[in-house]
Design a protein around this motif. Sequence first.
Motif, PDB file in Angstrom:
ATOM      1  N   VAL A  23       0.845  -1.202   0.000  1.00 16.90           N
ATOM      2  CA  VAL A  23       0.000   0.000   0.000  1.00 16.90           C
ATOM      3  C   VAL A  23       0.879   1.250   0.000  1.00 16.90           C
ATOM      4  N   GLY A  24       1.928   1.233   0.797  1.00 18.93           N
ATOM      5  CA  GLY A  24       2.842   2.377   0.852  1.00 18.93           C
ATOM      6  C   GLY A  24       3.509   2.651  -0.480  1.00 18.93           C
ATOM      7  N   ILE A  25       3.944   1.596  -1.159  1.00 17.18           N
ATOM      8  CA  ILE A  25       4.568   1.759  -2.477  1.00 17.18           C
ATOM      9  C   ILE A  25       3.565   2.386  -3.454  1.00 17.18           C
ATOM     10  N   ALA A  26       2.331   1.889  -3.434  1.00 17.36           N
ATOM     11  CA  ALA A  26       1.310   2.430  -4.342  1.00 17.36           C
ATOM     12  C   ALA A  26       1.019   3.894  -4.038  1.00 17.36           C
ATOM     13  N   LEU A  27       0.894   4.239  -2.757  1.00 19.88           N
ATOM     14  CA  LEU A  27       0.622   5.634  -2.385  1.00 19.88           C
ATOM     15  C   LEU A  27       1.770   6.553  -2.789  1.00 19.88           C
ATOM     16  N   VAL A  28       2.986   6.084  -2.574  1.00 19.57           N
ATOM     17  CA  VAL A  28       4.150   6.894  -2.951  1.00 19.57           C
ATOM     18  C   VAL A  28       4.194   7.071  -4.469  1.00 19.57           C
ATOM     19  N   ALA A  29       3.938   5.992  -5.196  1.00 19.37           N
ATOM     20  CA  ALA A  29       4.007   6.051  -6.656  1.00 19.37           C
ATOM     21  C   ALA A  29       2.980   7.026  -7.230  1.00 19.37           C
ATOM     22  N   PHE A  30       1.805   7.088  -6.623  1.00 17.17           N
ATOM     23  CA  PHE A  30       0.767   7.972  -7.141  1.00 17.17           C
ATOM     24  C   PHE A  30       0.782   9.366  -6.516  1.00 17.17           C
ATOM     25  N   GLY A  31       1.419   9.490  -5.373  1.00 17.43           N
ATOM     26  CA  GLY A  31       1.323  10.752  -4.647  1.00 17.43           C
ATOM     27  C   GLY A  31       2.513  11.681  -4.726  1.00 17.43           C
ATOM     28  N   LEU A  32       3.629  11.213  -5.209  1.00 24.55           N
ATOM     29  CA  LEU A  32       4.816  12.065  -5.225  1.00 24.55           C
ATOM     30  C   LEU A  32       5.141  12.553  -6.635  1.00 24.55           C
ATOM     31  N   ASP A  33       5.613  13.758  -6.657  1.00 22.62           N
ATOM     32  CA  ASP A  33       5.988  14.351  -7.936  1.00 22.62           C
ATOM     33  C   ASP A  33       7.480  14.678  -7.997  1.00 22.62           C
ATOM     34  N   ILE A  34       8.229  14.244  -6.976  1.00 21.84           N
ATOM     35  CA  ILE A  34       9.662  14.496  -6.932  1.00 21.84           C
ATOM     36  C   ILE A  34      10.359  13.204  -7.358  1.00 21.84           C
ATOM     37  N   PRO A  35      10.893  13.170  -8.582  1.00 23.96           N
ATOM     38  CA  PRO A  35      11.411  11.904  -9.127  1.00 23.96           C
ATOM     39  C   PRO A  35      12.442  11.186  -8.260  1.00 23.96           C
ATOM     40  N   TRP A  36      13.447  11.863  -7.742  1.00 21.72           N
ATOM     41  CA  TRP A  36      14.492  11.185  -6.968  1.00 21.72           C
ATOM     42  C   TRP A  36      13.936  10.623  -5.668  1.00 21.72           C
ATOM     43  N   LEU A  37      13.011  11.332  -5.023  1.00 25.80           N
ATOM     44  CA  LEU A  37      12.393  10.840  -3.792  1.00 25.80           C
ATOM     45  C   LEU A  37      11.460   9.668  -4.095  1.00 25.80           C
ATOM     46  N   LEU A  38      10.727   9.774  -5.180  1.00 21.64           N
ATOM     47  CA  LEU A  38       9.841   8.693  -5.606  1.00 21.64           C
ATOM     48  C   LEU A  38      10.626   7.402  -5.837  1.00 21.64           C
ATOM     49  N   ILE A  39      11.705   7.500  -6.587  1.00 24.72           N
ATOM     50  CA  ILE A  39      12.530   6.320  -6.886  1.00 24.72           C
ATOM     51  C   ILE A  39      13.130   5.749  -5.606  1.00 24.72           C
ATOM     52  N   THR A  40      13.648   6.608  -4.737  1.00 25.21           N
ATOM     53  CA  THR A  40      14.253   6.160  -3.473  1.00 25.21           C
ATOM     54  C   THR A  40      13.237   5.414  -2.606  1.00 25.21           C
ATOM     55  N   LEU A  41      12.053   5.986  -2.448  1.00 25.03           N
ATOM     56  CA  LEU A  41      11.036   5.347  -1.598  1.00 25.03           C
ATOM     57  C   LEU A  41      10.507   4.054  -2.208  1.00 25.03           C
ATOM     58  N   ILE A  42      10.382   4.015  -3.517  1.00 22.24           N
ATOM     59  CA  ILE A  42       9.941   2.769  -4.156  1.00 22.24           C
ATOM     60  C   ILE A  42      10.998   1.683  -3.988  1.00 22.24           C
ATOM     61  N   VAL A  43      12.258   2.018  -4.174  1.00 21.75           N
ATOM     62  CA  VAL A  43      13.337   1.031  -3.993  1.00 21.75           C
ATOM     63  C   VAL A  43      13.347   0.516  -2.552  1.00 21.75           C
ATOM     64  N   LEU A  44      13.236   1.422  -1.575  1.00 27.30           N
ATOM     65  CA  LEU A  44      13.206   0.995  -0.170  1.00 27.30           C
ATOM     66  C   LEU A  44      11.978   0.128   0.117  1.00 27.30           C
TER      67      LEU A  44
END
Length: 163
Positions: A23-44
């Motif tokens: 759920v967290g990955i999905a929320l981050v993927a749809f909710g963030l617009d900062i590419p480097w932060l998005l990629i970092t959080l998805i990888v984690l």
Amino acid sequence: MVEIPYGKRMKPRYVRFLIITAVGIALVAFGLDIPWLLITLIVLGVLNAVVCAGALYVLTKQPHTVSADELRLRQLGFFDWRIPTADLGAAQVAERGHKGQRSVEVIGDALVIQSLTRTNVSVPFREPQLVDLGKSGAKRVERVEFWADDPERAVREINARTT
């Protein structure tokens, strides 16, 4: 060789972590617009999901075991100790709560392999054993306490091979 499962108490916790991570990955993927932060959080998040899935796999596929030659005690992929059955006394059901800091540690004269701060099987040694858990060095223990999903069956299977 007889399997002694020990993961029943921990599996629901890892399943919850896995669901929360997805759920967290999905929320981050749809909710963030900062590419480097998005990629970092998805990888984690993906790494966390891999760890949770790995823990569920190990809990299912690597239980404690007892055979005519040895009692093999495990704690996820972090601890694996083989004790010759000739060194074991009579096992007994003994449910205890522990205030330990780690899932595997020496508390008093016992090596404690706990599941969410609980153990329910106690097996004394015929002679004290040395166990080395790393940082604290080797310590003498007179018994091992661990969690089994079915403690009565675990005690029966251990005692059938030691007495």
